[in-house]
Enzyme design. Structure first.
Site, PDB file in Angstrom:
ATOM      1  N   CYS A 163      17.324  -5.170  82.161  1.00 40.79           N
ATOM      2  CA  CYS A 163      16.198  -5.557  81.494  1.00 40.79           C
ATOM      3  C   CYS A 163      16.088  -7.066  80.962  1.00 40.79           C
ATOM      4  O   CYS A 163      16.070  -8.061  81.745  1.00 40.79           O
ATOM      5  CB  CYS A 163      15.906  -4.715  80.386  1.00 40.79           C
ATOM      6  SG  CYS A 163      14.212  -4.502  79.875  1.00 40.79           S
ATOM      7  N   HIS A 183      15.882   0.444  82.801  1.00 39.14           N
ATOM      8  CA  HIS A 183      16.901   1.156  81.885  1.00 39.14           C
ATOM      9  C   HIS A 183      17.269   2.360  82.497  1.00 39.14           C
ATOM     10  O   HIS A 183      16.955   3.537  81.978  1.00 39.14           O
ATOM     11  CB  HIS A 183      16.402   1.360  80.345  1.00 39.14           C
ATOM     12  CG  HIS A 183      16.124   0.015  79.673  1.00 39.14           C
ATOM     13  ND1 HIS A 183      16.897  -0.557  78.950  1.00 39.14           N
ATOM     14  CD2 HIS A 183      14.752  -0.691  79.401  1.00 39.14           C
ATOM     15  CE1 HIS A 183      16.511  -1.686  78.056  1.00 39.14           C
ATOM     16  NE2 HIS A 183      15.394  -1.736  78.528  1.00 39.14           N
ATOM     17  N   GLU A 230      20.138   3.591  81.875  1.00 35.40           N
ATOM     18  CA  GLU A 230      20.833   4.147  80.962  1.00 35.40           C
ATOM     19  C   GLU A 230      20.023   5.036  79.915  1.00 35.40           C
ATOM     20  O   GLU A 230      20.676   5.920  79.245  1.00 35.40           O
ATOM     21  CB  GLU A 230      21.720   3.233  80.171  1.00 35.40           C
ATOM     22  CG  GLU A 230      21.018   2.344  78.998  1.00 35.40           C
ATOM     23  CD  GLU A 230      20.200   1.264  79.585  1.00 35.40           C
ATOM     24  OE1 GLU A 230      19.515   0.548  78.606  1.00 35.40           O
ATOM     25  OE2 GLU A 230      20.096   0.971  80.463  1.00 35.40           O
TER      26      GLU A 230
END
Length: 292
Positions: A132, A222, A224
């Site tokens: 990001c 993202h 994650e």
């Protein structure tokens, strides 16, 4: 496999996550954690790195010049700073996103350290992964791909509809990549050098870039994120009075839906294979990690 914590907030609860395999290599990875909720971010990346086929030893760092606003004392006690690592070498580097993509780069307190980190990685790290805002910052600082600030936030879960580079290790086993996005920037898909393209969308721009010359992978979203993370960010924006749209392609009957976890797991396994291949002939791979 296992993730062995050298430091970090989670080390207070557990030293090793997963099943440690004595005869498997152990990769040393530095995570520069720029997210405000560092404990949550630690958990998210540990969850993905546990899927790798090797052991991973993690070190968490923050910029020395950053004014920490959340859990300041705990971060100071449990993290190293970038000033502590300039003379060290790592197999891998992960730089997280940061909620500063509406701030001019030169106004960010750790901007000079971030630029030094970009230069440092070229000689001290085998493979790097930027997420990001870190992608935005790297593109702006190094000028190796164009970045564009936008005024309307890209917020939601999106799926690439084209430009999957089948020759890239990163796309092995993937027909598309679905991931959460939360950003005020874009990297125009059209006009990007072909050598950098991995996956993208002509509307939202590049999702994944890969620069073989810099041994760097760039993920504009993202992967994650947990199921609830986008919803939490949306509520924080509303609480701050920030005018923003409800995250797209995310809520079903008002409840968050996670349809990216499988892609995230595969992507990080692929990145781990790339990282292992880059370090196979290097002395920095350890077969038995130091456990204290």
């Amino acid at each position: 496999m296992s993730v062995i914590l050298q430091n970090g907030l989670l080390k207070r609860d557990a030293f090793i996550f997963g099943e440690y395999q004595l005869l498997q290599p152990t990769l040393n990875i530095l995570i520069v954690n720029l997210m405000p909720n560092r404990l949550q971010t630690e958990k998210q990346f540990i969850g993905l790195l546990m899927k790798l086929s090797v052991n991973v030893r993690l070190t968490f760092a923050v910029p020395a010049t950053h004014q920490i606003k959340h859990e300041t004392e705990q971060i100071v006690q449990n993290y190293v700073t970038l000033a502590d690592i300039w003379d060290r070498h790592f197999d891998g580097l992960i730089v997280t996103g940061a909620p500063v993509d509406r701030t001019k780069f030169e106004k960010i307190d750790y901007w000079q350290e971030f630029k030094r980190l970009l230069a440092w990685r070229k000689t001290h790290v085998k493979e790097s992964l930027f997420a990001c805002w870190a992608v935005y910052g790297a593109g702006y600082a190094e000028r190796n791909f164009p970045v564009r600030h936008i005024t309307s936030k890209i917020s939601g879960v999106y799926r690439t509809n084209d430009i999957l580079n089948r020759r890239s290790t990163l796309t092995t086993g993937l027909n598309h990549i679905t991931m959460p996005h939360s950003r005020y920037f874009t990297i125009p898909n059209q006009g990007l050098p072909r050598r950098l393209k991995v996956a993208g969308d002509n509307k939202l721009g590049a999702f994944v870039l890969r620069d073989e010359l810099l041994h760097s992978t760039y993920v504009t979203g993202h992967l994650e994120y947990d199921t609830e993370t986008l919803a939490e960010e949306y509520q924080r924006d509303l609480a701050k009075g920030i005018v923003t749209r409800e995250p797209e392609n995310y809520l079903i009957d008002g409840q968050p839906r996670n349809n990216w976890a499988a892609d995230a797991d595969k992507f990080f396994v692929n990145w781990g294979k790339m990282l292992l291949a880059s370090t196979k002939n290097s002395s920095v791979i350890n077969l038995i990690p130091a456990l204290n």
